[in-house]
Motif scaffolding. Sequence first.
Motif, PDB file in Angstrom:
ATOM      1  N   MET A   1       6.048  22.703   1.485  1.00 43.09           N
ATOM      2  CA  MET A   1       6.369  21.623   0.586  1.00 43.09           C
ATOM      3  C   MET A   1       6.138  20.269   1.243  1.00 43.09           C
ATOM      4  SD  MET A   1       9.948  20.625  -1.190  1.00 43.09           S
ATOM      5  CE  MET A   1      10.475  19.072  -0.580  1.00 43.09           C
ATOM      6  N   GLU A   2       6.592  20.096   2.458  1.00 43.11           N
ATOM      7  CA  GLU A   2       6.505  18.808   3.120  1.00 43.11           C
ATOM      8  C   GLU A   2       5.079  18.283   3.185  1.00 43.11           C
ATOM      9  OE1 GLU A   2       8.487  18.883   6.897  1.00 43.11           O
ATOM     10  OE2 GLU A   2       9.939  20.289   6.121  1.00 43.11           O
ATOM     11  N   ALA A   3       4.175  19.097   3.683  1.00 40.31           N
ATOM     12  CA  ALA A   3       2.803  18.656   3.875  1.00 40.31           C
ATOM     13  C   ALA A   3       2.141  18.295   2.555  1.00 40.31           C
ATOM     14  CB  ALA A   3       1.999  19.731   4.596  1.00 40.31           C
ATOM     15  N   PHE A   4       2.401  19.059   1.514  1.00 36.57           N
ATOM     16  CA  PHE A   4       1.780  18.791   0.212  1.00 36.57           C
ATOM     17  C   PHE A   4       2.130  17.386  -0.265  1.00 36.57           C
ATOM     18  CE2 PHE A   4       2.330  18.543  -4.392  1.00 36.57           C
ATOM     19  CZ  PHE A   4       1.015  18.736  -4.791  1.00 36.57           C
ATOM     20  N   TYR A   5       3.417  17.052  -0.235  1.00 39.47           N
ATOM     21  CA  TYR A   5       3.841  15.748  -0.739  1.00 39.47           C
ATOM     22  C   TYR A   5       3.373  14.613   0.157  1.00 39.47           C
ATOM     23  CZ  TYR A   5       6.795  18.129  -4.123  1.00 39.47           C
ATOM     24  OH  TYR A   5       7.242  18.900  -5.159  1.00 39.47           O
ATOM     25  N   ILE A   6       3.419  14.828   1.463  1.00 44.41           N
ATOM     26  CA  ILE A   6       3.000  13.782   2.384  1.00 44.41           C
ATOM     27  C   ILE A   6       1.504  13.554   2.267  1.00 44.41           C
ATOM     28  CG2 ILE A   6       2.773  13.187   4.824  1.00 44.41           C
ATOM     29  CD1 ILE A   6       5.475  14.684   5.227  1.00 44.41           C
ATOM     30  N   LEU A   7       0.725  14.627   2.241  1.00 41.78           N
ATOM     31  CA  LEU A   7      -0.727  14.486   2.128  1.00 41.78           C
ATOM     32  C   LEU A   7      -1.135  13.935   0.778  1.00 41.78           C
ATOM     33  CD1 LEU A   7      -1.941  17.755   3.890  1.00 41.78           C
ATOM     34  CD2 LEU A   7      -2.021  15.429   4.763  1.00 41.78           C
ATOM     35  N   GLY A   8      -0.380  14.290  -0.251  1.00 39.93           N
ATOM     36  CA  GLY A   8      -0.709  13.807  -1.573  1.00 39.93           C
ATOM     37  C   GLY A   8      -0.343  12.357  -1.791  1.00 39.93           C
ATOM     38  N   GLY A   9       0.400  11.767  -0.877  1.00 38.70           N
ATOM     39  CA  GLY A   9       0.776  10.376  -0.989  1.00 38.70           C
ATOM     40  C   GLY A   9       1.914  10.108  -1.961  1.00 38.70           C
ATOM     41  N   ILE A  10       2.397  11.136  -2.616  1.00 34.04           N
ATOM     42  CA  ILE A  10       3.425  10.936  -3.627  1.00 34.04           C
ATOM     43  C   ILE A  10       4.741  10.509  -2.992  1.00 34.04           C
ATOM     44  CG2 ILE A  10       4.095  13.364  -3.729  1.00 34.04           C
ATOM     45  CD1 ILE A  10       4.074  10.828  -6.625  1.00 34.04           C
ATOM     46  N   MET A  11       5.061  11.021  -1.814  1.00 29.46           N
ATOM     47  CA  MET A  11       6.297  10.616  -1.156  1.00 29.46           C
ATOM     48  C   MET A  11       6.272   9.120  -0.876  1.00 29.46           C
ATOM     49  SD  MET A  11       8.225  12.166   2.191  1.00 29.46           S
ATOM     50  CE  MET A  11       7.438  11.262   3.487  1.00 29.46           C
ATOM     51  N   GLU A  12       5.181   8.635  -0.358  1.00 29.40           N
ATOM     52  CA  GLU A  12       5.053   7.207  -0.073  1.00 29.40           C
ATOM     53  C   GLU A  12       5.161   6.382  -1.348  1.00 29.40           C
ATOM     54  OE1 GLU A  12       1.825   4.106   1.797  1.00 29.40           O
ATOM     55  OE2 GLU A  12       1.849   6.161   2.533  1.00 29.40           O
ATOM     56  N   GLU A  13       4.547   6.841  -2.416  1.00 26.89           N
ATOM     57  CA  GLU A  13       4.611   6.129  -3.689  1.00 26.89           C
ATOM     58  C   GLU A  13       6.053   6.043  -4.199  1.00 26.89           C
ATOM     59  OE1 GLU A  13       2.564   6.239  -8.144  1.00 26.89           O
ATOM     60  OE2 GLU A  13       2.099   7.820  -6.698  1.00 26.89           O
ATOM     61  N   ILE A  14       6.774   7.131  -4.115  1.00 24.59           N
ATOM     62  CA  ILE A  14       8.172   7.153  -4.549  1.00 24.59           C
ATOM     63  C   ILE A  14       9.020   6.243  -3.672  1.00 24.59           C
ATOM     64  CG2 ILE A  14      10.237   8.618  -4.698  1.00 24.59           C
ATOM     65  CD1 ILE A  14       8.354  10.838  -5.758  1.00 24.59           C
ATOM     66  N   LEU A  15       8.797   6.281  -2.369  1.00 32.86           N
ATOM     67  CA  LEU A  15       9.548   5.418  -1.462  1.00 32.86           C
ATOM     68  C   LEU A  15       9.283   3.940  -1.758  1.00 32.86           C
ATOM     69  CD1 LEU A  15       9.140   7.382   1.878  1.00 32.86           C
ATOM     70  CD2 LEU A  15      11.196   7.210   0.455  1.00 32.86           C
ATOM     71  N   GLU A  16       8.050   3.602  -2.055  1.00 30.22           N
ATOM     72  CA  GLU A  16       7.728   2.211  -2.389  1.00 30.22           C
ATOM     73  C   GLU A  16       8.425   1.780  -3.676  1.00 30.22           C
ATOM     74  OE1 GLU A  16       3.470   2.079  -2.398  1.00 30.22           O
ATOM     75  OE2 GLU A  16       3.349   2.013  -0.205  1.00 30.22           O
ATOM     76  N   ILE A  17       8.479   2.657  -4.652  1.00 27.27           N
ATOM     77  CA  ILE A  17       9.178   2.360  -5.908  1.00 27.27           C
ATOM     78  C   ILE A  17      10.659   2.136  -5.639  1.00 27.27           C
ATOM     79  CG2 ILE A  17       9.937   3.369  -8.106  1.00 27.27           C
ATOM     80  CD1 ILE A  17       7.118   4.725  -8.232  1.00 27.27           C
ATOM     81  N   LEU A  18      11.270   3.025  -4.873  1.00 32.90           N
ATOM     82  CA  LEU A  18      12.695   2.904  -4.567  1.00 32.90           C
ATOM     83  C   LEU A  18      12.996   1.670  -3.724  1.00 32.90           C
ATOM     84  CD1 LEU A  18      13.647   6.612  -3.870  1.00 32.90           C
ATOM     85  CD2 LEU A  18      14.387   5.198  -5.801  1.00 32.90           C
ATOM     86  N   GLU A  19      12.070   1.312  -2.855  1.00 34.50           N
ATOM     87  CA  GLU A  19      12.274   0.131  -2.017  1.00 34.50           C
ATOM     88  C   GLU A  19      12.309  -1.137  -2.869  1.00 34.50           C
ATOM     89  OE1 GLU A  19      10.718  -1.193   2.299  1.00 34.50           O
ATOM     90  OE2 GLU A  19       9.134  -0.842   0.826  1.00 34.50           O
ATOM     91  N   LYS A  20      11.504  -1.159  -3.920  1.00 32.74           N
ATOM     92  CA  LYS A  20      11.482  -2.315  -4.827  1.00 32.74           C
ATOM     93  C   LYS A  20      12.701  -2.346  -5.737  1.00 32.74           C
ATOM     94  CE  LYS A  20       6.493  -2.629  -4.821  1.00 32.74           C
ATOM     95  NZ  LYS A  20       5.280  -2.267  -5.508  1.00 32.74           N
ATOM     96  N   ASN A  21      13.132  -1.163  -6.200  1.00 29.45           N
ATOM     97  CA  ASN A  21      14.280  -1.096  -7.103  1.00 29.45           C
ATOM     98  C   ASN A  21      14.881   0.303  -7.016  1.00 29.45           C
ATOM     99  OD1 ASN A  21      16.152  -1.062  -9.160  1.00 29.45           O
ATOM    100  ND2 ASN A  21      14.779  -1.919 -10.700  1.00 29.45           N
ATOM    101  N   SER A  22      15.967   0.419  -6.284  1.00 24.90           N
ATOM    102  CA  SER A  22      16.577   1.733  -6.079  1.00 24.90           C
ATOM    103  C   SER A  22      17.403   2.197  -7.274  1.00 24.90           C
ATOM    104  CB  SER A  22      17.460   1.720  -4.819  1.00 24.90           C
ATOM    105  OG  SER A  22      18.523   0.791  -4.971  1.00 24.90           O
ATOM    106  N   ARG A  23      17.455   1.399  -8.327  1.00 23.97           N
ATOM    107  CA  ARG A  23      18.221   1.786  -9.510  1.00 23.97           C
ATOM    108  C   ARG A  23      17.390   2.563 -10.528  1.00 23.97           C
ATOM    109  NH1 ARG A  23      22.686  -2.349 -11.370  1.00 23.97           N
ATOM    110  NH2 ARG A  23      22.888  -0.577 -12.738  1.00 23.97           N
ATOM    111  N   TYR A  24      16.091   2.712 -10.276  1.00 27.50           N
ATOM    112  CA  TYR A  24      15.290   3.525 -11.182  1.00 27.50           C
ATOM    113  C   TYR A  24      15.832   4.952 -11.200  1.00 27.50           C
ATOM    114  CZ  TYR A  24      11.506   0.096 -11.702  1.00 27.50           C
ATOM    115  OH  TYR A  24      10.763  -1.017 -12.002  1.00 27.50           O
ATOM    116  N   SER A  25      15.862   5.545 -12.373  1.00 28.70           N
ATOM    117  CA  SER A  25      16.284   6.944 -12.481  1.00 28.70           C
ATOM    118  C   SER A  25      15.129   7.857 -12.056  1.00 28.70           C
ATOM    119  CB  SER A  25      16.683   7.262 -13.922  1.00 28.70           C
ATOM    120  OG  SER A  25      15.547   7.241 -14.766  1.00 28.70           O
ATOM    121  N   ASN A  26      15.461   9.096 -11.778  1.00 27.50           N
ATOM    122  CA  ASN A  26      14.420  10.075 -11.442  1.00 27.50           C
ATOM    123  C   ASN A  26      13.439  10.232 -12.599  1.00 27.50           C
ATOM    124  OD1 ASN A  26      15.675  10.430  -8.993  1.00 27.50           O
ATOM    125  ND2 ASN A  26      16.685  12.331  -9.564  1.00 27.50           N
TER     126      ASN A  26
END
Length: 66
Positions: A1-26
């Motif tokens: 699981m870890e490698a898929f999300y990290i390689l796919g860049g989705i983890m970074e995208e989610i972290l950037e979204i949360l960094e801008k506004n951590s109140r967004y819902s899932n």
Amino acid sequence: MEAFYILGGIMEEILEILEKNSRYSNEEIALMTGKSVKEVEDIINYCEDKNVIAGYSALINWENAK
């Protein structure tokens, strides 16, 4: 699981979204990223467990608090 999300860049995208506004819902993050709510939840939980997300904080506008 870890490698898929990290390689796919989705983890970074989610972290950037949360960094801008951590109140967004899932659900909102899922819509923004095109991923399922379950995938978003899994990634956020993983990041919290690994202390990638160290916490959530409030940004206070003290001028408006007076």
